[in-house]
Design a protein around this motif. Structure first.
Motif, PDB file in Angstrom:
ATOM      1  N   SER A  55       4.933   1.910  -2.519  1.00  0.00           N
ATOM      2  CA  SER A  55       4.702   2.902  -3.573  1.00  0.00           C
ATOM      3  C   SER A  55       3.300   2.786  -4.159  1.00  0.00           C
ATOM      4  CB  SER A  55       5.749   2.750  -4.690  1.00  0.00           C
ATOM      5  OG  SER A  55       5.537   1.556  -5.426  1.00  0.00           O
ATOM      6  N   LYS A  56       2.636   1.639  -3.887  1.00  0.00           N
ATOM      7  CA  LYS A  56       1.269   1.465  -4.390  1.00  0.00           C
ATOM      8  C   LYS A  56       0.316   2.511  -3.816  1.00  0.00           C
ATOM      9  CE  LYS A  56       1.509  -3.527  -5.260  1.00  0.00           C
ATOM     10  NZ  LYS A  56       0.920  -4.852  -4.928  1.00  0.00           N
ATOM     11  N   VAL A  57       0.685   3.091  -2.675  1.00  0.00           N
ATOM     12  CA  VAL A  57      -0.171   4.110  -2.078  1.00  0.00           C
ATOM     13  C   VAL A  57      -0.218   5.361  -2.955  1.00  0.00           C
ATOM     14  CG1 VAL A  57       1.571   5.330  -0.690  1.00  0.00           C
ATOM     15  CG2 VAL A  57      -0.764   5.114   0.168  1.00  0.00           C
ATOM     16  N   LEU A  58       0.762   5.527  -3.821  1.00  0.00           N
ATOM     17  CA  LEU A  58       0.860   6.726  -4.660  1.00  0.00           C
ATOM     18  C   LEU A  58       0.182   6.573  -6.015  1.00  0.00           C
ATOM     19  CD1 LEU A  58       4.627   7.521  -4.032  1.00  0.00           C
ATOM     20  CD2 LEU A  58       2.657   8.354  -2.740  1.00  0.00           C
ATOM     21  N   TYR A  59      -0.070   5.336  -6.412  1.00  0.00           N
ATOM     22  CA  TYR A  59      -0.573   5.103  -7.770  1.00  0.00           C
ATOM     23  C   TYR A  59      -1.958   4.469  -7.766  1.00  0.00           C
ATOM     24  CZ  TYR A  59       4.148   6.223  -9.126  1.00  0.00           C
ATOM     25  OH  TYR A  59       5.335   6.872  -9.312  1.00  0.00           O
ATOM     26  N   PRO A  60      -2.823   4.924  -8.702  1.00  0.00           N
ATOM     27  CA  PRO A  60      -2.565   5.912  -9.736  1.00  0.00           C
ATOM     28  C   PRO A  60      -2.314   7.309  -9.158  1.00  0.00           C
ATOM     29  CG  PRO A  60      -4.521   4.617 -10.276  1.00  0.00           C
ATOM     30  CD  PRO A  60      -4.166   4.332  -8.845  1.00  0.00           C
ATOM     31  N   LEU A  61      -1.395   8.020  -9.809  1.00  0.00           N
ATOM     32  CA  LEU A  61      -1.009   9.366  -9.413  1.00  0.00           C
ATOM     33  C   LEU A  61      -1.628  10.358 -10.390  1.00  0.00           C
ATOM     34  CD1 LEU A  61       0.928  11.093  -7.596  1.00  0.00           C
ATOM     35  CD2 LEU A  61       2.642  10.789  -9.412  1.00  0.00           C
ATOM     36  N   ILE A 119       2.556  -0.066 -14.358  1.00  0.00           N
ATOM     37  CA  ILE A 119       1.849  -1.247 -14.857  1.00  0.00           C
ATOM     38  C   ILE A 119       2.756  -2.472 -14.938  1.00  0.00           C
ATOM     39  CG2 ILE A 119       0.106   0.077 -16.104  1.00  0.00           C
ATOM     40  CD1 ILE A 119       1.763  -0.278 -18.648  1.00  0.00           C
ATOM     41  N   SER A 120       3.908  -2.409 -14.302  1.00  0.00           N
ATOM     42  CA  SER A 120       4.821  -3.558 -14.314  1.00  0.00           C
ATOM     43  C   SER A 120       5.565  -3.632 -12.992  1.00  0.00           C
ATOM     44  CB  SER A 120       5.837  -3.421 -15.458  1.00  0.00           C
ATOM     45  OG  SER A 120       6.830  -2.462 -15.126  1.00  0.00           O
ATOM     46  N   LYS A 121       6.310  -4.705 -12.821  1.00  0.00           N
ATOM     47  CA  LYS A 121       7.200  -4.814 -11.678  1.00  0.00           C
ATOM     48  C   LYS A 121       8.416  -3.916 -11.907  1.00  0.00           C
ATOM     49  CE  LYS A 121       5.864  -9.548 -10.502  1.00  0.00           C
ATOM     50  NZ  LYS A 121       6.320 -10.947 -10.322  1.00  0.00           N
ATOM     51  N   LEU A 122       9.110  -3.628 -10.810  1.00  0.00           N
ATOM     52  CA  LEU A 122      10.334  -2.850 -10.891  1.00  0.00           C
ATOM     53  C   LEU A 122      11.524  -3.783 -11.068  1.00  0.00           C
ATOM     54  CD1 LEU A 122       9.783  -0.278  -8.005  1.00  0.00           C
ATOM     55  CD2 LEU A 122       9.746   0.216 -10.434  1.00  0.00           C
ATOM     56  N   PHE A 123      12.466  -3.352 -11.898  1.00  0.00           N
ATOM     57  CA  PHE A 123      13.704  -4.099 -12.077  1.00  0.00           C
ATOM     58  C   PHE A 123      14.873  -3.190 -11.741  1.00  0.00           C
ATOM     59  CE2 PHE A 123      10.651  -6.431 -14.511  1.00  0.00           C
ATOM     60  CZ  PHE A 123      11.038  -7.759 -14.383  1.00  0.00           C
ATOM     61  N   LEU A 124      15.712  -3.652 -10.813  1.00  0.00           N
ATOM     62  CA  LEU A 124      16.891  -2.909 -10.397  1.00  0.00           C
ATOM     63  C   LEU A 124      18.116  -3.640 -10.901  1.00  0.00           C
ATOM     64  CD1 LEU A 124      18.055  -0.541  -8.721  1.00  0.00           C
ATOM     65  CD2 LEU A 124      18.073  -2.093  -6.752  1.00  0.00           C
ATOM     66  N   ASN A 125      18.891  -2.940 -11.758  1.00  0.00           N
ATOM     67  CA  ASN A 125      20.091  -3.542 -12.359  1.00  0.00           C
ATOM     68  C   ASN A 125      19.782  -4.874 -13.033  1.00  0.00           C
ATOM     69  OD1 ASN A 125      21.585  -1.350 -11.391  1.00  0.00           O
ATOM     70  ND2 ASN A 125      21.913  -2.371  -9.422  1.00  0.00           N
ATOM     71  N   GLY A 142       7.857   2.488 -21.635  1.00  0.00           N
ATOM     72  CA  GLY A 142       8.916   1.805 -20.918  1.00  0.00           C
ATOM     73  C   GLY A 142       9.885   2.865 -20.418  1.00  0.00           C
ATOM     74  N   VAL A 143      10.295   2.754 -19.153  1.00  0.00           N
ATOM     75  CA  VAL A 143      11.128   3.783 -18.521  1.00  0.00           C
ATOM     76  C   VAL A 143      12.409   3.145 -17.998  1.00  0.00           C
ATOM     77  CG1 VAL A 143      11.224   5.560 -16.728  1.00  0.00           C
ATOM     78  CG2 VAL A 143       9.023   4.993 -17.793  1.00  0.00           C
ATOM     79  N   THR A 144      13.537   3.764 -18.309  1.00  0.00           N
ATOM     80  CA  THR A 144      14.830   3.351 -17.769  1.00  0.00           C
ATOM     81  C   THR A 144      15.495   4.568 -17.146  1.00  0.00           C
ATOM     82  OG1 THR A 144      15.103   1.661 -19.483  1.00  0.00           O
ATOM     83  CG2 THR A 144      17.069   2.314 -18.267  1.00  0.00           C
ATOM     84  N   ILE A 145      15.848   4.449 -15.878  1.00  0.00           N
ATOM     85  CA  ILE A 145      16.496   5.546 -15.157  1.00  0.00           C
ATOM     86  C   ILE A 145      17.845   5.067 -14.643  1.00  0.00           C
ATOM     87  CG2 ILE A 145      16.350   7.124 -13.189  1.00  0.00           C
ATOM     88  CD1 ILE A 145      13.281   6.866 -13.398  1.00  0.00           C
ATOM     89  N   ASN A 146      18.899   5.766 -15.012  1.00  0.00           N
ATOM     90  CA  ASN A 146      20.241   5.458 -14.525  1.00  0.00           C
ATOM     91  C   ASN A 146      20.691   6.555 -13.568  1.00  0.00           C
ATOM     92  OD1 ASN A 146      21.526   3.007 -15.979  1.00  0.00           O
ATOM     93  ND2 ASN A 146      20.453   4.112 -17.610  1.00  0.00           N
ATOM     94  N   ILE A 147      21.151   6.157 -12.399  1.00  0.00           N
ATOM     95  CA  ILE A 147      21.621   7.091 -11.386  1.00  0.00           C
ATOM     96  C   ILE A 147      23.076   6.776 -11.087  1.00  0.00           C
ATOM     97  CG2 ILE A 147      21.274   7.983  -9.051  1.00  0.00           C
ATOM     98  CD1 ILE A 147      18.376   6.936  -9.235  1.00  0.00           C
ATOM     99  N   LYS A 158      14.230   0.011 -14.008  1.00  0.00           N
ATOM    100  CA  LYS A 158      13.355  -0.140 -15.172  1.00  0.00           C
ATOM    101  C   LYS A 158      11.948  -0.494 -14.737  1.00  0.00           C
ATOM    102  CE  LYS A 158      16.630  -1.652 -18.744  1.00  0.00           C
ATOM    103  NZ  LYS A 158      16.936  -2.717 -19.744  1.00  0.00           N
ATOM    104  N   TYR A 159      10.971   0.069 -15.429  1.00  0.00           N
ATOM    105  CA  TYR A 159       9.570  -0.292 -15.205  1.00  0.00           C
ATOM    106  C   TYR A 159       8.739   0.219 -16.371  1.00  0.00           C
ATOM    107  CZ  TYR A 159       9.152   4.568 -13.540  1.00  0.00           C
ATOM    108  OH  TYR A 159       9.171   5.935 -13.433  1.00  0.00           O
ATOM    109  N   GLU A 160       7.462  -0.151 -16.376  1.00  0.00           N
ATOM    110  CA  GLU A 160       6.527   0.329 -17.394  1.00  0.00           C
ATOM    111  C   GLU A 160       5.426   1.123 -16.715  1.00  0.00           C
ATOM    112  OE1 GLU A 160       5.177  -3.041 -19.602  1.00  0.00           O
ATOM    113  OE2 GLU A 160       7.164  -3.428 -20.485  1.00  0.00           O
ATOM    114  N   THR A 161       4.910   2.109 -17.429  1.00  0.00           N
ATOM    115  CA  THR A 161       3.904   2.989 -16.847  1.00  0.00           C
ATOM    116  C   THR A 161       2.897   3.415 -17.909  1.00  0.00           C
ATOM    117  OG1 THR A 161       3.650   4.985 -15.486  1.00  0.00           O
ATOM    118  CG2 THR A 161       5.201   5.118 -17.289  1.00  0.00           C
TER     119      THR A 161
END
Length: 347
Positions: A146-152, A124-130, A87-92, A102-105
């Motif tokens: 972004s699907k054009v990039l994955y799998p990366l 492997i999940s949808k993106l969640f913004l805020n 699970g990934v959370t990125i704050n900018i 937030k998303y899962e990979t």
């Protein structure tokens, strides 16, 4: 990190009996203790009124608690046959403006070749913004395309440090299908412009590589902590991170430290702290300059930025369980990135 352990002195224990318990000789134990304790607690010949003794951090009764190092106290990177979900959370943050993504990979090891490890990364999940599923047209287009990039596929060196993107040649092949899917759901001038931007990016491999190299998750996961930590389990060096949109990333002077003992959860702890250490001024970074606009023999380093990481690695495999990275830099306003990565329990 703590450089010693403590032994509570039991009735009838002697300097020699305590030393034997930890695999030390009595003189070495006395020397170490006397260099850590207050003057009134120093041992002259034998244990007298001491309540506790200072013991070297790596002297333990249960040797399974020790981190398994290679020569030179090198933390060995052995990702063969590994597969993890995170699970990934990125704050900018830019000044007072904040966004959370937030998303899962998933991350799968593919092969080892020419001293490089190859991995496949997939979302492997949808993106969640805020905290909300992306629903604005720009966000949706970003997600769809972004699907054009994955799998990366990426390559990583033996220190676990990101090296390069390895499958850019397949992106163009994927684009036709992705573009068709986009136009089935959306149309209009905004979509046309966005798709044109993607196509221009796909036609410039160097620009595309730079874009993908700036992925915060990939760069955090493959930061390169599998190094020789030396006798004091601490090293210094210069590291960079894609905090700003620049072909030459800002440099940070870092100190990395590893605890030679696993924690109560059987995890290996690594922490790092750093300060911006770059010849470029604030104005240079704002203007996107790859090098300092002022050339000096003895330049004054820009230190208006900080860096911090915390790694928790599996005690058996030495692979990441959870990670935290935070760095910032002063531009017109302070820009700050924080990345939290946590292994998803499959149970």
């Amino acid at each position: 990190m703590q450089t010693f352990n403590k032994h509570i002195v039991q009735k009838d224990e002697t300097l020699k009996s305590v030393a034997v318990l930890y695999g030390l000789c009595a003189d070495d134990l006395k020397f170490f203790h006397n260099n850590q304790c207050e003057v009134e607690d120093m041992i002259l010949i034998e244990i007298t009124r001491q309540i506790e003794l200072f013991i070297p951090r790596t002297s333990v009764t249960d040797t399974s608690k020790l981190v398994n190092f290679g020569s030179g106290n090198r933390l060995v990177f052995q990702p063969e046959n590994s597969f993890s979900k995170y699970g990934v959370t990125i704050n900018i943050e830019n000044g007072t403006r904040k966004n959370e993504l937030k998303y899962e990979t998933s991350v799968r090891w593919l092969k080892t070749e020419n001293n490089l490890h190859f991995f496949e990364i997939d979302r492997i999940s949808k993106l969640f913004l805020n905290e909300e599923e992306v629903n604005e047209i720009a966000d949706l287009l970003a997600y769809k395309t972004s699907k054009v990039l994955y799998p990366l596929q990426v390559s990583v060196d033996e220190a676990g440090k990101f090296n390069d993107i390895e499958n850019t040649s397949v992106f163009k092949q994927r684009w036709a299908e992705v573009k068709e899917e986009v136009y089935k759901e959306y149309d209009g001038e905004t979509v046309d412009e966005y798709c044109l931007t993607i196509e221009e990016l796909l036609n410039e491999p160097d620009t595309l590589r730079l874009f993908l190299k700036n992925d915060y998750f990939t760069r955090t996961l493959f930061f390169g902590v599998y190094q020789s930590f030396g006798q004091v389990f601490k090293i210094e060096g210069i590291e960079s991170f894609p905090l700003v949109n620049n072909a030459v990333e800002p440099n940070y002077k870092m100190e990395l430290e590893i605890d030679p003992l696993k924690d109560e959860y059987n995890l290996i702890n690594i922490k790092g702290n750093g300060t911006l250490h770059d010849e470029r001024s604030r104005c240079d970074f704002i203007n996107g300059a790859p090098f300092s606009s002022i050339v000096k023999e003895d330049p004054v380093m820009n230190k208006e930025g900080s860096f911090r990481i915390q790694y928790y690695l599996n005690g058996k495999t030495s692979l990441p369980e959870s990670l935290y990275l935070e760095c910032d830099i002063m531009l017109q306003e302070r820009k700050k990135i924080s990345v939290v990565v946590a292994c998803i329990d499959e149970k």
